[in-house]
Enzyme design. Structure first.
Site, short mmCIF file in Angstrom:
data_model
loop_
_atom_site.label_atom_id
_atom_site.label_comp_id
_atom_site.label_asym_id
_atom_site.label_seq_id
_atom_site.Cartn_x
_atom_site.Cartn_y
_atom_site.Cartn_z
N ASP A 122 49.52 -24.56 28.19
CA ASP A 122 49.33 -23.15 28.53
C ASP A 122 50.69 -22.58 28.91
O ASP A 122 51.51 -23.28 29.49
CB ASP A 122 48.35 -22.99 29.70
CG ASP A 122 46.92 -23.32 29.32
OD1 ASP A 122 46.56 -23.14 28.14
OD2 ASP A 122 46.16 -23.74 30.20
N ASP A 140 43.22 -19.95 23.44
CA ASP A 140 42.32 -19.37 24.44
C ASP A 140 42.06 -17.90 24.16
O ASP A 140 40.93 -17.41 24.29
CB ASP A 140 42.91 -19.51 25.85
CG ASP A 140 43.10 -20.95 26.28
OD1 ASP A 140 42.37 -21.83 25.80
OD2 ASP A 140 44.00 -21.18 27.12
#
EC number: 3.4.23.36
Length: 161
Positions: A122, A140
């Site tokens: 991330d 995501d």
């Protein structure tokens, strides 16, 4: 194969999402230092993090092999179901097909990370002051957009009688 030809663009979209996701994760992992924020704007940073948990880093403190296997298996099952849905969905259901392609690309992008690295990279960090939204990635974003579009379509489109 002729039955899948009209739906090929949706599989190509999923592949493009996977490619963009993996490439941006590669760039983040190569050029960013772990947990060190690079300020882009007053509300957006690039911050490299390794997510061993689920969405929003849920269960990330408990880094066990069963957890990695479970999340990988869920992603793979979701991908198989989404491929089936794309194949079986009528070609006229373009919103559903588009949404399924977004979710498929995102699921496979994160599956790749989990399966081959044991965690998801991330790096997108949005915040207001000291309140930070959980860091996320392109996969995501694709999953979230796909789900939001599906929900909006189901709420705002009239079913044919």
């Amino acid at each position: 194969m002729n039955l899948l030809r009209p739906k090929l663009k949706y599989f190509i979209l999923a592949i493009l999402i996977i490619a963009a996701d993996l490439y941006t994760k590669y760039l983040a992992n190569t050029y960013l230092e772990f947990a060190q924020s690079v300020k882009i704007t007053s509300f957006f940073n690039l911050t490299l993090l390794y997510n061993h948990g689920a969405a929003f880093s849920l269960l990330s403190n408990d880094q066990t092999s069963w957890q990695m296997i479970m999340f990988s298996t869920i992603s793979l099952i979701a991908a198989i179901v989404l491929i089936y849905l794309i194949i079986k969905q009528p070609i006229t259901e373009k919103i559903n097909l588009f949404s399924f392609a977004l979710i498929l690309g995102g699921a496979l992008g994160n599956f790749y990370d989990r399966a081959f690295q044991g965690y998801v990279i991330d790096f997108l960090d949005f915040h207001i002051g000291n309140y930070h939204w959980p860091s996320f990635n392109i996969a995501d974003s694709a999953i979230t957009c796909g789900v939001v579009i599906l929900i909006a379509a189901s709420l705002f489109t009239k079913k044919k009688s």
